[in-house]
Structure formats: structure tokens, C-alpha cells
Design an enzyme around this catalytic site. Structure first.
Site, PDB file in Angstrom:
ATOM      1  N   ASP A 188     -15.439   2.555   2.708  1.00  0.00           N
ATOM      2  CA  ASP A 188     -15.108   1.181   3.115  1.00  0.00           C
ATOM      3  C   ASP A 188     -16.230   0.196   2.808  1.00  0.00           C
ATOM      4  O   ASP A 188     -16.065  -1.007   3.005  1.00  0.00           O
ATOM      5  CB  ASP A 188     -14.819   1.137   4.624  1.00  0.00           C
ATOM      6  CG  ASP A 188     -13.506   1.826   4.960  1.00  0.00           C
ATOM      7  OD1 ASP A 188     -12.637   1.911   4.075  1.00  0.00           O
ATOM      8  OD2 ASP A 188     -13.365   2.283   6.110  1.00  0.00           O
ATOM      9  N   ARG A 244       0.821  -1.222   0.000  1.00  0.00           N
ATOM     10  CA  ARG A 244       0.000   0.000   0.000  1.00  0.00           C
ATOM     11  C   ARG A 244       0.854   1.272   0.000  1.00  0.00           C
ATOM     12  O   ARG A 244       1.914   1.315   0.616  1.00  0.00           O
ATOM     13  CB  ARG A 244      -0.960  -0.024   1.203  1.00  0.00           C
ATOM     14  CG  ARG A 244      -1.892  -1.222   1.104  1.00  0.00           C
ATOM     15  CD  ARG A 244      -2.884  -1.271   2.210  1.00  0.00           C
ATOM     16  NE  ARG A 244      -3.828  -0.166   2.154  1.00  0.00           N
ATOM     17  CZ  ARG A 244      -4.747   0.071   3.081  1.00  0.00           C
ATOM     18  NH1 ARG A 244      -4.824  -0.731   4.135  1.00  0.00           N
ATOM     19  NH2 ARG A 244      -5.570   1.076   2.956  1.00  0.00           N
TER      20      ARG A 244
HETATM   21  C1  S3P Z   1      -9.860   5.533   7.813  1.00  0.00           C
HETATM   22  C2  S3P Z   1      -9.920   6.260   6.659  1.00  0.00           C
HETATM   23  C3  S3P Z   1     -10.189   5.658   5.339  1.00  0.00           C
HETATM   24  C4  S3P Z   1     -10.777   4.265   5.491  1.00  0.00           C
HETATM   25  C5  S3P Z   1     -10.045   3.428   6.495  1.00  0.00           C
HETATM   26  C6  S3P Z   1     -10.087   4.084   7.851  1.00  0.00           C
HETATM   27  C7  S3P Z   1      -9.573   6.234   9.070  1.00  0.00           C
HETATM   28  O1  S3P Z   1      -8.985   5.525   4.626  1.00  0.00           O
HETATM   29  O2  S3P Z   1     -10.789   3.613   4.238  1.00  0.00           O
HETATM   30  O3  S3P Z   1     -10.609   2.147   6.590  1.00  0.00           O
HETATM   31  O4  S3P Z   1      -9.768   5.646  10.155  1.00  0.00           O
HETATM   32  O5  S3P Z   1      -9.141   7.397   9.006  1.00  0.00           O
HETATM   33  P1  S3P Z   1      -8.430   6.715   3.683  1.00  0.00           P
HETATM   34  O6  S3P Z   1      -8.043   7.847   4.556  1.00  0.00           O
HETATM   35  O7  S3P Z   1      -7.239   6.102   2.993  1.00  0.00           O
HETATM   36  O8  S3P Z   1      -9.555   7.034   2.750  1.00  0.00           O
END
Ligand code: S3P
Length: 446
Positions: free
Chosen positions: A329, A131
Site C-alpha cells: 500500500d 475492481r
Molecule cells: C489488505 C490487504 C491488501 C492491501 C489492502 C488491505 C487487508 O490488499 O492492499 O489495503 O487488509 O487485508 P490485497 O489483499 O489485495 O493485496
């Protein structure tokens, strides 16, 4: 026995048609809020108490990393006590911090370490090592952090932070609550005001909880829909009691299961219904879902409600682009709902899904086709021709690809297939929803 890519024994499981889902189920604590509760409690000098913390692998990775940097964390009487050290007082960890499968742990903790005079090495599983971390490496480098990352800005990486960082303004290129939160966590121990401008609003748990811990933080809408968050640095947070709502992202799997299996009616209590998280629930309602919120209330600054959901015939939908961040998500399980709706559902603007725990567009397209759904894949989304409520053929083995949400999505899909399907490995589910399979089976057997 086959080994999962994680190294543990893979746990295949079969899900097939059964009775309607009935009754109540307990949903684990919100994962996003749990990470933040641990980190902000760590930055408050003194003892905080957290009730309802997620005890999945992702949040455990955060707790263990904080423990390795001098924060006392212990489970007592069904909750968690955190002996925080205060902003600026994390200690040099003696070993690499193992982030497991958790992108949120990694990115948020990188922010925290960036303004401490320590160096931390972040390692993780095969999924996490694929990632992109450049989205946090670049802005944290501007603050003075020094990052030695693997090729492509990936894990394993070592981040050397510094004390005395001077706060600055960041304009985010990607709509990401993780990046926003990483920069605000870094800002807690910088001098001056950190300003983060996000292109569209993303989940706002960090802002809400920092305020509750006594930080000087303000948010406001800007022109063009952008949102500005300002945080005063050298913060002195006050220890507190945090109650974590049940996770709407985990509830989503049980909700879609009840919607697609005829005769179902279930109730889930105390689920977070923060507007930045409930895009799926709104989309399902637009598809005709009988989904109601009862007893709406506030839990420590977060809105929660009891959710009642009944089986409903679903109509296809085009997901409006502005709803995407609030259901980022939930697309794997949304695609399952769409596969049983009447007509063609479409969702685009989902390029971010390709860099989640798996490439979720590809993983869902492959799995859904394998069980007999009609799916068209685009670079940034999917179009799915639904079955009109009829069961899908099923009868295939689908790969969970080290991704908890892919595993749970297909477990749910299996409940409304003519032939049972097998998910090749359910172990990833432990990261967010320990006991998921038992919960699902108990609802179906009630
Ligand atoms: C999250 C933000 C999201 C989400 C992840 C949890 C968080 O990711 O997909 O499961 O807790 O801030 P991104 O910031 O990459 O969109």
C-alpha cells in the site's frame, strides 16, 4: 462547485513549501486491523470492546454492513462496543450493503456471508465497481456460495451463502491478504479444517487476531517460501478487548513528509510495526532515512513502537521483489520519496497496483510528471530519477482519482515543491485518515 466522482462536493486543496515539520501527531487506528476487529467480534457471541478503531469511511462501511446483518455496534466512551452474534448467526440484510470505496470490507464480508444461509448484495462507488472480485468469487464458489456478479466479476454483485459448507484447501493464485482472510472468515462457519496456502507471506493480522479470539489456527512455512494457514471450523470465538495500533500505512505519509522537508523531526506514538507491514520503513532506511523505533512493545498480539523520524538526504534504491508484499500500500508515497532521492530508483513486480483504489502506477506517473519529476512507466512498475533533495517545480493540479493514497502522496510532495501544487479532490482521504490535511499543516506550522 465541481462534484467528486463520489457524488460529494470535491475538495481541492493546495500544498506548498513551508517550514519544517516538528512535533508529535496522532495517527488513526490501523484500517486492516480495524476491519478484522469488527468482524471477529461479530463472530464471537457476546460483547467485545474495541479501542483505537479507525473511524474512516472504509471501516464505517464494515460496521454498517455488520449492523445490517444483526450485529450491535455502538460508540461508547471513546471506544466501540460490539455485541457479536456468533459464527453462523448473521441475519439476512434488508438492504444492499454499501461498501463505499473499500475493497477490504467487500472481500472480507463476502467471505463471511459465504457460509451463512443469507443473500447479500454488495454495492460501492465508481472506484470499487472497477475492481476485480473474481479472486474471491472463484474460491467461495468452490465452498458452495452462489454469486451473481456484474460483467468481469465486479460489483454490484449478490452473494448467496449456505450453512453446512465443508471446509477445503485453497492455494492462492495472487498474494493477497484480503483473499486469505475472506477464506478464513468463511472457514469459521464451515465444518472441518480450512487450509489456505499463500505463495508468499502477506499481512498476518487475521491469523494473530483469530488466535487471540480463541480460534484453533496454525501457521507454518512450506517449501518454496509458501505459507500454510490451517483453521478449524465451527469455531466458538470468545469476546475480548481489542486495542488497535496506529496505522503504519497512514504514518507513512507523515514520515516521508518529514524526510523530504529540510529541518524536520517528528514523533508518532504507538504505530504498528508488524514485520508484514513495514517494508516501506526498511526501504527508507536502506535509502539513508534517519528513522528509529523507540519503546517496542506488544499491543494485543501486534508489535508497536514509537517512531522518530528526521529529515535525511535519500539515496535511490531498487526495491527488492521480496519486500513488495510488506509495502504493497506504500508505493504511492515511496514514489514521492524516490522523486526527491539522489539517483534512479526502480520498483517492479507491482502489477497489483493497477487494481487498487486507482491504477496507482498510472496515477503516480501522471502526477509526478505534472510536478516536474522524471518518471518511466513499465507495465508492472516505475523508474524515477530523483531530484537529489532539491525541490521539484510543482505548480500543477494533480488528480486524486478517488484514491486516498494518491491524494495524500501529492499533498506530501507539495511540501517540497518550488510552486504550490493543487490536489483536485481531498475527499477520498476520509476513507482512511480523517483530519490528514489538518494534521500535516499543524506539523508544518509547529
Ligand atoms: C489488505 C490487504 C491488501 C492491501 C489492502 C488491505 C487487508 O490488499 O492492499 O489495503 O487488509 O487485508 P490485497 O489483499 O489485495 O493485496
Amino acid at each position: 462547485m465541481k462534484q467528486s466522482e463520489r457524488g460529494d462536493a470535491a475538495q481541492p486543496a493546495t500544498f506548498g513549501p513551508g517550514g519544517p515539520l516538528k512535533g508529535r501527531a496522532a495517527v488513526p487506528g490501523d484500517k486492516s486491523i480495524s476491519h478484522r476487529a469488527l468482524m471477529f467480534a461479530a463472530m464471537a457471541a457476546g460483547r467485545s470492546r474495541i479501542e483505537g478503531l479507525s473511524e474512516g469511511g472504509d471501516v464505517r462501511a464494515t460496521a454498517e454492513a455488520l449492523g445490517a446483518m444483526g450485529v450491535g455496534i455502538a460508540r461508547r466512551l471513546g471506544g466501540w462496543d460490539v455485541d457479536g452474534v456468533g459464527a453462523g448467526a448473521l441475519l439476512q440484510p434488508a438492504r444492499a450493503l454499501d461498501m463505499g470505496n473499500s475493497g477490504t470490507s467487500t472481500r472480507l464480508l463476502m467471505g463471511l456471508v459465504a457460509t451463512h444461509p443469507i443473500a447479500a448484495t454488495f454495492i460501492g462507488d465508481e472506484s470499487l465497481c472497477r475492481r476485480p472480485m473474481d479472486r474471491v468469487i472463484a474460491p467461495l464458489s468452490r465452498l458452495g456460495a452462489d454469486v451473481a456478479a456484474s460483467a468481469g466479476g465486479r460489483l454490484p454483485l449478490t452473494l448467496r451463502g449456505l450453512s453446512g459448507a465443508v471446509a477445503t484447501e485453497f492455494r492462492l493464485a495472487v498474494a493477497s491478504a484480503q483473499v486469505k482472510s475472506a477464506l478464513l472468515l468463511a472457514g469459521l462457519n464451515a465444518s472441518g479444517t480450512t487450509r489456505v496456502i499463500e505463495p508468499v507471506p502477506t499481512r498476518d493480522h487475521t491469523e494473530r487476531m483469530l488466535k487471540a479470539f480463541g480460534a484453533d489456527i496454525e501457521t507454518g512455512a512450506m517449501e518454496d517460501g509458501e505459507r500454510l494457514v490451517s483453521l478449524k471450523g465451527e469455531a466458538e470465538l470468545t469476546p475480548r478487548i481489542v486495542a488497535v495500533p496506529a496505522d503504519p500505512s497512514s504514518a507513512a505519509f507523515l514520515i516521508v513528509a518529514a524526510l523530504i522537508v529540510p529541518g524536520s523531526e517528528i514523533r508518532l506514538d504507538g504505530v504498528g510495526v508488524n514485520p508484514t507491514r513495514i517494508g516501506l520503513f526498511e526501504t527508507l532506511r536502506a535509502m539513508g532515512a534517519d528513522l528509529t523505533f523507540e519503546n517496542p512493545r506488544d499491543l494485543g498480539g501486534e508489535p508497536v513502537a514509537d517512531i522518530i523520524v528526521r529529515h535525511s538526504p535519500l539515496e535511490a534504491v531498487d526495491v527488492p521483489p521480496e519486500v513488495v508484499p510488506a509495502m504493497i500500500d506504500e508505493f504511492p508515497i515511496f514514489f514521492v520519496a524516490a522523486a526527491f532521492a539522489r539517483g534512479e530508483s526502480r520498483a517492479r513486480g507491482l502489477a497489483e497496483l493497477r487494481v487498487k483504489e486507482s491504477d496507482r502506477i498510472a496515477a503516480m506517473a501522471r502526477g509526478l510528471r505534472a510536478i516536474g519529476a522524471k518518471v518511466e512507466e513499465a507495465e508492472d512498475g516505475l523508474a524515477i530519477e530523483g531530484s537529489g533533495g532539491d525541490p521539484l517545480p510543482g505548480g500543477a493540479t494533480v488528480a486524486s482519482e478517488l484514491d486516498h493514497r494518491i491524494a495524500m502522496s501529492f499533498a506530501v510532495a507539495g511540501l517540497h515543491c518550488r510552486q504550490p501544487l493543487t490536489v483536485d479532490d481531498m475527499t477520498p482521504v476520509e476513507t482512511s485518515f480523517p483530519g490528514f490535511t489538518a494534521t500535516l499543516r499543524a506539523l508544518a506550522a509547529a
